[in-house]
Design a protein around this motif. Structure first.
Motif, mmCIF file in Angstrom:
data_model
loop_
_atom_site.group_PDB
_atom_site.id
_atom_site.type_symbol
_atom_site.label_atom_id
_atom_site.label_comp_id
_atom_site.label_asym_id
_atom_site.label_seq_id
_atom_site.Cartn_x
_atom_site.Cartn_y
_atom_site.Cartn_z
ATOM 1 N N LEU A 1 28.436 27.658 8.343
ATOM 2 C CA LEU A 1 29.009 26.395 7.879
ATOM 3 C C LEU A 1 28.409 25.211 8.618
ATOM 4 C CD1 LEU A 1 32.763 27.406 7.394
ATOM 5 C CD2 LEU A 1 31.039 26.956 5.640
ATOM 6 N N VAL B 1 28.611 32.128 1.651
ATOM 7 C CA VAL B 1 29.378 31.192 2.478
ATOM 8 C C VAL B 1 29.201 29.775 1.947
ATOM 9 C CG1 VAL B 1 29.558 30.135 4.750
ATOM 10 C CG2 VAL B 1 29.275 32.601 4.567
ATOM 11 N N HIS C 1 31.008 29.068 -1.502
ATOM 12 C CA HIS C 1 32.444 28.805 -1.401
ATOM 13 C C HIS C 1 32.719 27.531 -0.613
ATOM 14 C CE1 HIS C 1 33.922 32.476 -3.297
ATOM 15 N NE2 HIS C 1 32.884 33.080 -2.760
ATOM 16 N N GLY C 2 31.942 27.302 0.393
ATOM 17 C CA GLY C 2 32.145 26.093 1.189
ATOM 18 C C GLY C 2 31.908 24.835 0.381
ATOM 19 N N ALA D 1 36.078 28.095 2.467
ATOM 20 C CA ALA D 1 35.291 29.168 3.063
ATOM 21 C C ALA D 1 36.190 30.087 3.880
ATOM 22 C CB ALA D 1 34.187 28.578 3.943
#
Lengths: 214, 214
Positions: free
Chosen positions: B194, A163, A166-167, B175
């Motif tokens: 996140l 996560v 990619h974030g 994301a």
DNA sequence: GGTGCGATGTTACTTGCGGTAACCCGAGTC
DNA sequence: GACTCGGGTTACCGCAAGTAACATCGCACC
């Protein structure tokens, strides 16, 4: 011998292929992502069907072209990510590397972010998802791997790392894109701001005085 | 009266326009971002030139279509951002809102992220920068404004807020896109991961044992 | 009541691109 | 010398964006 012969042919084919890619590169550099097959063929001094023989279709050519640049960029990023420095330094130098790359060759960058959608041919599966540029996906996975290798995140570390990978890549990309368009500050300032964000400065900052009701 | 007359005409034109947009919406929902003008016209029960009279060109139609959805999504996000809750809660609920939206209507989302580039017509300025979907830009600016209004960032707050706005939006987008494609976890877990990232958990985590040399 | 006029709609076309079929030719081989 | 085979070309198809020119309906105006 069969092998030598095939190798010979392969060599020549590969050289041609590389030449074609260089020509395509020049055209994309000049005309942007919507460079036409005709233009590329002309630049290479040949005609369309040859391109199609080598790359299948436009998507194939674009994929091959993108792979070259993507590999190159990823190599630089990996160097920055794997440097023997502390985490903050590594993060900053990775951001710096990426931003310097897109700043130096914006057309290439622009091209890489466009999957060259819009094929005319008959079907087109229209699969939802995976619409993002492959470059972003690959960078995300790469970063995820580095995070998982080097940061201690407890259980669920793998999922968390992915996560975050990619974030963070998305953050870098969007901020970089906006910055390229508006140039509101220097590269170094941008790097620092983003690193600060990742370092939790948003959470640490206080509420603004004069909130609701005052 | 001139005014009444013009208003009457305007009304009818606006209604037609809305009908056309609804038809376009249906087609895009069905065929994805590469829906043809012919198909849209057919769906609306008319023919191409009318579309062109109303929207100028394909870009115009797509822009109008995108604006509708973008406005709707931004309204939801603004509600989440402006809620009277503490910062972490607001961040999580904003992420949640966005992810729920793209999960509920992936085709719309996919469409919104594509500027519908690929115009055939002659020129095309090829201006570097501003290649990102307008939705991303608008979300970035919106978030920047909220950050600047509500978070105390000291001097340079405006610039920092804008960098963060675009960066956070990019993080959410990338994301979300990856998550939509792979579904590696639940929405709630993604939101938590996140938010943790934004809360500096990356900086706070320790190095993994068994680093280089051990 | 005819008449001009503007909005609404259509058919039929042009242009340009991705992609392909069919032909072409020089080199090496038996 | 015929034969095939890799690299090349011309000429074409299909399709989508965008446009020009024509048809028609409603309606104010004299």
């Amino acid at each position: 011998m069969d092998t030598t012969q095939r190798t010979d042919q392969q060599r020549s084919a590969d050289r041609r292929r590389r030449e074609l890619l260089e020509a395509a590169d020049r055209v994309v550099l000049r005309d942007g992502p919507q460079a036409s097959m005709n233009a590329i063929a002309a630049e290479a001094g040949i005609t369309k069907p040859i391109l199609y023989r080598h790359f299948g279709d436009k998507g194939g050519l674009y994929a091959a072209l993108a792979k070259r640049h993507t590999d190159a960029l990823l190599a630089s990023l990996r160097a920055a990510l794997d440097a023997p420095a502390d985490r903050r330094e590594r993060v900053e130098s990775t951001l710096e590397t990426y931003l310097a790359a897109i700043e130096a060759r914006p057309q290439v960058y622009r091209f890489l972010m466009h999957p060259a959608e819009g094929s005319t041919g008959g079907d087109h599966g229209f699969d939802v998802g995976k619409h993002s540029a492959p470059l972003l996906r690959r960078m995300g996975e790469e970063l995820a791997q580095v995070i998982e290798e080097r940061v201690d995140l407890g259980p669920e570390s793998q999922q968390l790392a992915r996560v975050w990978g990619h974030g963070i890549v998305g953050m870098m990309h969007a901020a970089g894109d906006w910055w390229l368009g508006e140039r509101p500050c220097s590269r170094a300032e941008l790097v620092r701001s983003l690193a600060d964000l990742l370092w939790g400065r948003l959470a640490a900052a206080g509420d603004r005085v004069g909130g609701p009701g005052f």
